[in-house]
Design an enzyme around this catalytic site. Structure first.
Site, PDB file in Angstrom:
ATOM      1  N   HIS A 169      63.460  50.517 -41.426  1.00  0.00           N
ATOM      2  CA  HIS A 169      63.499  50.861 -40.004  1.00  0.00           C
ATOM      3  C   HIS A 169      64.759  50.284 -39.380  1.00  0.00           C
ATOM      4  O   HIS A 169      65.510  49.538 -40.015  1.00  0.00           O
ATOM      5  CB  HIS A 169      62.244  50.360 -39.272  1.00  0.00           C
TER       6      HIS A 169
ATOM      7  N   HIS B 100      67.406  48.522 -42.130  1.00  0.00           N
ATOM      8  CA  HIS B 100      67.034  47.523 -43.134  1.00  0.00           C
ATOM      9  C   HIS B 100      65.581  47.760 -43.527  1.00  0.00           C
ATOM     10  O   HIS B 100      64.886  48.573 -42.913  1.00  0.00           O
ATOM     11  CB  HIS B 100      67.235  46.099 -42.587  1.00  0.00           C
TER      12      HIS B 100
ATOM     13  N   HIS C 179      61.671  46.147 -45.247  1.00  0.00           N
ATOM     14  CA  HIS C 179      60.751  45.024 -45.428  1.00  0.00           C
ATOM     15  C   HIS C 179      59.717  45.399 -46.478  1.00  0.00           C
ATOM     16  O   HIS C 179      59.376  46.567 -46.648  1.00  0.00           O
ATOM     17  CB  HIS C 179      59.988  44.716 -44.130  1.00  0.00           C
TER      18      HIS C 179
ATOM     19  N   ASP D 140      54.208  53.854 -46.989  1.00  0.00           N
ATOM     20  CA  ASP D 140      54.865  53.262 -48.151  1.00  0.00           C
ATOM     21  C   ASP D 140      56.108  54.051 -48.570  1.00  0.00           C
ATOM     22  O   ASP D 140      56.056  55.272 -48.728  1.00  0.00           O
ATOM     23  CB  ASP D 140      53.888  53.163 -49.322  1.00  0.00           C
TER      24      ASP D 140
END
Length: 162
Positions: free
Chosen positions: A43, A66, A68, A106
């Site tokens: 995001h 980036h 996570h 995902d």
């Protein structure tokens, strides 16, 4: 306490007598069941209401794309069913989480692949709301208690609905 292995028949007889002697009634007791799943998503934190300079100032390095490895813990609650000894099978919760979290999120770019974030900033707070809303649609009414979304090992959001 360790109990020596008994034959199946002896074990059942022993369990029945222990149950009768202890007179423990767990049916109807409120319990909480939690399960954790991990998903990867990218995001970029940016507000359409701010200009580029303001976005950089507000969001810092997170104003760049980036990713996570998010960890989500879902906690549901319910009363123990006397016939099953549980209120929800853990595998059923796993199915709900697969549908509400894993499939839509995902390995996705939240800002580009998830319609919810077209007009909502993809913060962890808003991600928690999105996950809550998805789960609430498919879980039995009233059983969703809280969700915890970890953006990293040290940063997380806890959401309990409105």
């Amino acid at each position: 306490m360790c109990v020596p292995l008994l034959s199946a028949a002896k074990q059942q007889t022993t369990m029945q007598s222990v149950a009768k002697e202890s007179k423990q009634d767990t049916s109807g007791k409120m319990t909480f069941l939690s399960r954790t799943e991990t998903f990867a998503a990218a995001h970029r934190l940016s507000s359409k209401s701010l200009n580029d300079e303001e976005n950089k100032k507000v969001f810092g390095k997170c104003n760049h794309s980036h990713g996570h490895n998010y960890k989500v813990t879902v906690t549901v609650r319910g009363r123990i069913n006397p016939l099953t000894g549980m209120f929800m099978n853990i595998y059923k919760l796993q199915e709900y989480m697969q549908e509400a979290i894993m499939e839509p999120l995902d390995h996705k770019n939240l800002d580009e692949d998830v319609d919810f974030f077209a007009d909502v900033i993809s913060t962890t707070e808003n991600l928690a709301v999105y996950i809550w809303n998805n789960l609430e649609k498919i879980l039995p009414a009233g059983c969703l208690y809280k969700i915890k979304v970890y953006e990293s090992d040290r940063n997380f959001i806890v959401y309990k609905g409105d």
